[in-house]
Design an enzyme around this catalytic site. Sequence first.
Site, PDB file in Angstrom:
ATOM      1  N   SER A  42       0.839  -1.212   0.000  1.00 49.70           N
ATOM      2  CA  SER A  42       0.000   0.000   0.000  1.00 49.70           C
ATOM      3  C   SER A  42       0.869   1.254   0.000  1.00 49.70           C
ATOM      4  CB  SER A  42      -0.936   0.008   1.214  1.00 49.70           C
ATOM      5  OG  SER A  42      -0.213  -0.162   2.411  1.00 49.70           O
ATOM      6  N   ASP A  80       5.561  -7.208   2.599  1.00 48.11           N
ATOM      7  CA  ASP A  80       4.572  -7.599   1.596  1.00 48.11           C
ATOM      8  C   ASP A  80       5.280  -7.939   0.285  1.00 48.11           C
ATOM      9  OD1 ASP A  80       1.903  -7.948   1.165  1.00 48.11           O
ATOM     10  OD2 ASP A  80       1.397  -5.824   1.019  1.00 48.11           O
ATOM     11  N   LYS A 109       4.313 -11.522   3.378  1.00 46.72           N
ATOM     12  CA  LYS A 109       2.877 -11.684   3.124  1.00 46.72           C
ATOM     13  C   LYS A 109       2.660 -11.884   1.628  1.00 46.72           C
ATOM     14  CE  LYS A 109      -0.268  -8.212   3.450  1.00 46.72           C
ATOM     15  NZ  LYS A 109      -0.826  -8.165   2.073  1.00 46.72           N
ATOM     16  N   GLU A 111      -0.582 -12.395  -1.254  1.00 51.06           N
ATOM     17  CA  GLU A 111      -2.021 -12.382  -1.544  1.00 51.06           C
ATOM     18  C   GLU A 111      -2.388 -13.645  -2.321  1.00 51.06           C
ATOM     19  OE1 GLU A 111      -3.451  -8.842  -3.506  1.00 51.06           O
ATOM     20  OE2 GLU A 111      -2.545  -7.528  -2.012  1.00 51.06           O
ATOM     21  N   GLU A 178      -9.274  -9.340   4.251  1.00 46.29           N
ATOM     22  CA  GLU A 178      -9.571  -7.937   3.924  1.00 46.29           C
ATOM     23  C   GLU A 178     -10.911  -7.801   3.192  1.00 46.29           C
ATOM     24  OE1 GLU A 178      -6.502  -5.780   1.825  1.00 46.29           O
ATOM     25  OE2 GLU A 178      -7.770  -4.006   1.591  1.00 46.29           O
TER      26      GLU A 178
HETATM   27  O1  KIV Z   1      -0.454  -3.386   1.699  1.00 43.99           O
HETATM   28  C1  KIV Z   1      -1.125  -3.307   2.741  1.00 43.99           C
HETATM   29  O2  KIV Z   1      -1.120  -2.286   3.435  1.00 43.99           O
HETATM   30  C2  KIV Z   1      -1.937  -4.450   3.106  1.00 43.99           C
HETATM   31  C3  KIV Z   1      -2.904  -4.280   4.219  1.00 43.99           C
HETATM   32  C4  KIV Z   1      -4.101  -3.594   3.681  1.00 43.99           C
HETATM   33  C5  KIV Z   1      -3.230  -5.550   4.892  1.00 43.99           C
HETATM   34  O3  KIV Z   1      -1.851  -5.467   2.490  1.00 43.99           O
END
Ligand code: KIV
Length: 260
Positions: A42, A80, A109, A111, A178
């Site tokens: 994000s 992420d 993380k 997705e 989410e």
């Molecule tokens: O990238 C991010 O901030 C996220 C959150 C919304 C969980 O994946």
Amino acid sequence: MQTVASIKKAKNGTPLTAITAYDSLFASLFNKKIDMILVGDSLNMSFNNKPDTLSATLDMMIYHTNAVCKGAPDTFIICDMPFGTYTNKKQAIKNASRVYQETDAHALKIEGGAEHAHIIKSLTCNSIAVMGHIGLMPQHVRAQGGYKIRGKNEKDTQQLICDAKAIEKAGAFCIVIEGVKSEATKRVNEEVSIPTIGIGAGNDTDGQILVWSDMLGFFQEFQPKFVKKYLNGADIVKNAIDTYVKEVKTRKFPTKEYTY
Ligand code: KIV
């Protein structure tokens, strides 16, 4: 400080707290106060002013993860994995290994639901801790033509349950859920024995995560329904800048107090 083991134990316990961070300064303010910090892709939107997360690169994520690790050395940190960096097992292992070798992040993380379970398994089998992410997945925005709330009917709820179970079986230590209807989230949460961390998914998860610039009121363009603003950051900053500009223009600043 949390670990993969302590996070797993938090299932059905006191809710876990998580927030995003992209830089060392803000990470240092969150350090020791929060269970987990996610260096979310994000950042491409709130830090880089791009319309979505898709153009975030692995180099960017590594750069920001290093900054966050420096600022929050006592906090569990997750990096992420950006769009296009885990499309097959070999590529995912190569890129995830880069994150572990070039930063001090504790986990990554990814997705994706059941269709990505084989990738998660290949990472967890190679000693890489993985947080899953199901429901509304921002990296799918262009393919799906927008951000769509999930779990609105029985079929989709069953799909989410199937996704969560597959991710758990693949060895993920927790799952972000989410943008999912709260009744559906509750059912998903009950079906897995690893903690679920919600964002826009109601109050039946094992923890919550928010994007720092949303919850502290710095991002003003758009405010999703699930974001509670704990601070009016943008207004506070703008007022301070107005005062500074006025004081410089009128020679009220610097006074003797601020002069050598
Ligand atoms: O990238 C991010 O901030 C996220 C959150 C919304 C969980 O994946």
